[in-house]
Design a protein around this motif. Sequence first.
Motif, PDB file in Angstrom:
ATOM      1  N   HIS A   2      -2.776  -6.178  -5.501  1.00  0.00           N
ATOM      2  CA  HIS A   2      -1.766  -5.261  -4.960  1.00  0.00           C
ATOM      3  C   HIS A   2      -0.609  -6.015  -4.326  1.00  0.00           C
ATOM      4  CE1 HIS A   2      -4.901  -1.773  -4.436  1.00  0.00           C
ATOM      5  NE2 HIS A   2      -4.605  -2.034  -5.705  1.00  0.00           N
ATOM      6  N   PHE A   3      -0.913  -7.203  -3.796  1.00  0.00           N
ATOM      7  CA  PHE A   3       0.133  -7.972  -3.103  1.00  0.00           C
ATOM      8  C   PHE A   3       1.211  -8.470  -4.075  1.00  0.00           C
ATOM      9  CE2 PHE A   3       1.654 -11.560  -0.355  1.00  0.00           C
ATOM     10  CZ  PHE A   3       2.062 -10.760   0.704  1.00  0.00           C
ATOM     11  N   ASN A   4       0.914  -8.405  -5.365  1.00  0.00           N
ATOM     12  CA  ASN A   4       1.924  -8.792  -6.354  1.00  0.00           C
ATOM     13  C   ASN A   4       3.164  -7.894  -6.285  1.00  0.00           C
ATOM     14  OD1 ASN A   4       0.198 -10.800  -7.321  1.00  0.00           O
ATOM     15  ND2 ASN A   4      -0.687  -9.474  -8.888  1.00  0.00           N
ATOM     16  N   ARG A   5       3.020  -6.721  -5.672  1.00  0.00           N
ATOM     17  CA  ARG A   5       4.144  -5.788  -5.565  1.00  0.00           C
ATOM     18  C   ARG A   5       5.057  -6.118  -4.381  1.00  0.00           C
ATOM     19  NH1 ARG A   5       3.108   0.451  -6.562  1.00  0.00           N
ATOM     20  NH2 ARG A   5       5.300   0.152  -7.117  1.00  0.00           N
ATOM     21  N   PHE A   6       4.710  -7.110  -3.599  1.00  0.00           N
ATOM     22  CA  PHE A   6       5.451  -7.394  -2.372  1.00  0.00           C
ATOM     23  C   PHE A   6       6.946  -7.596  -2.624  1.00  0.00           C
ATOM     24  CE2 PHE A   6       6.612 -10.345   1.212  1.00  0.00           C
ATOM     25  CZ  PHE A   6       6.454  -9.408   2.232  1.00  0.00           C
ATOM     26  N   LEU A  32      14.100  -2.946  -3.021  1.00  0.00           N
ATOM     27  CA  LEU A  32      14.346  -1.651  -2.388  1.00  0.00           C
ATOM     28  C   LEU A  32      15.127  -1.772  -1.084  1.00  0.00           C
ATOM     29  CD1 LEU A  32      10.756  -0.271  -2.988  1.00  0.00           C
ATOM     30  CD2 LEU A  32      12.831   0.540  -4.126  1.00  0.00           C
ATOM     31  N   SER A  33      14.952  -2.886  -0.398  1.00  0.00           N
ATOM     32  CA  SER A  33      15.634  -3.111   0.882  1.00  0.00           C
ATOM     33  C   SER A  33      15.962  -4.593   0.986  1.00  0.00           C
ATOM     34  CB  SER A  33      14.741  -2.676   2.044  1.00  0.00           C
ATOM     35  OG  SER A  33      15.376  -2.873   3.281  1.00  0.00           O
ATOM     36  N   ASN A  83       0.837  -1.202   0.000  1.00  0.00           N
ATOM     37  CA  ASN A  83       0.000   0.000   0.000  1.00  0.00           C
ATOM     38  C   ASN A  83       0.871   1.252   0.000  1.00  0.00           C
ATOM     39  OD1 ASN A  83      -1.781  -2.171   0.780  1.00  0.00           O
ATOM     40  ND2 ASN A  83      -3.261  -0.639   1.396  1.00  0.00           N
ATOM     41  N   ALA A  84       2.008   1.163   0.714  1.00  0.00           N
ATOM     42  CA  ALA A  84       2.941   2.289   0.727  1.00  0.00           C
ATOM     43  C   ALA A  84       3.519   2.531  -0.665  1.00  0.00           C
ATOM     44  CB  ALA A  84       4.067   2.034   1.732  1.00  0.00           C
TER      45      ALA A  84
END
Length: 220
Positions: free
Chosen positions: A120-124, A130-131, A102-103
Amino acid sequence: MSKENLYEKSYFSRLPELNDLAPDAFKAFVQFDKAAMAPGKLTGKLKELIAVAVAHTTGCPYCIDVHVNGAKKQEATKEEMAESIFVAAALKAGSAAAHGVNALNAYDGSGGEELYKASHFNRFKELGELSSDGFSSFMNFSDETMKDGALTAKEKELIAVAVAHTTGCSYCIDVHTKGAKKQGVSKEELAESIFVASALKAGSAAAHAVNALNAYDDEK
């Protein structure tokens, strides 16, 4: 003079006072709590271990004390207790991590008006790009907590479902309900784990009422 120690075991002895102040609601809650914790499709022991995990999620010290003792009476081992706590820890951390999608949507101005969509969870995995160190460390911790150990993977998924309902993470509920089904969990078992979570989340609020009574009586 206000009490310096906000939490003491002795304070919990004030809980029955709620029966005098709000008898109908108190009796209804006690009845619900007993029904939720009674052995059914899930054993009393597993329900107590689920309760221990949820109590660590709500952070209620009274509930932790009550349900650790309850689990011990049901002959849960210290190892089983520890594993249930680490499932709770993984799910509580997992809720924060999962909401990272969500962020990402908020940062990128994407995702549309619907804040929760399964897609949306596909972006996990983007969080790993990123980290990478934090992501890989979290995933390793999460994977380790869900493996067979003193508790089976099936039992751990049931604990995870209960904790996910306590954190209110829709992604976690989806992932671990499907994980529980893969482990052979029935709908009836799933429902019982959810009602243990419900009883503990309500129980946390009820238990903290003894602090409200203390605070009320301290204020002159």
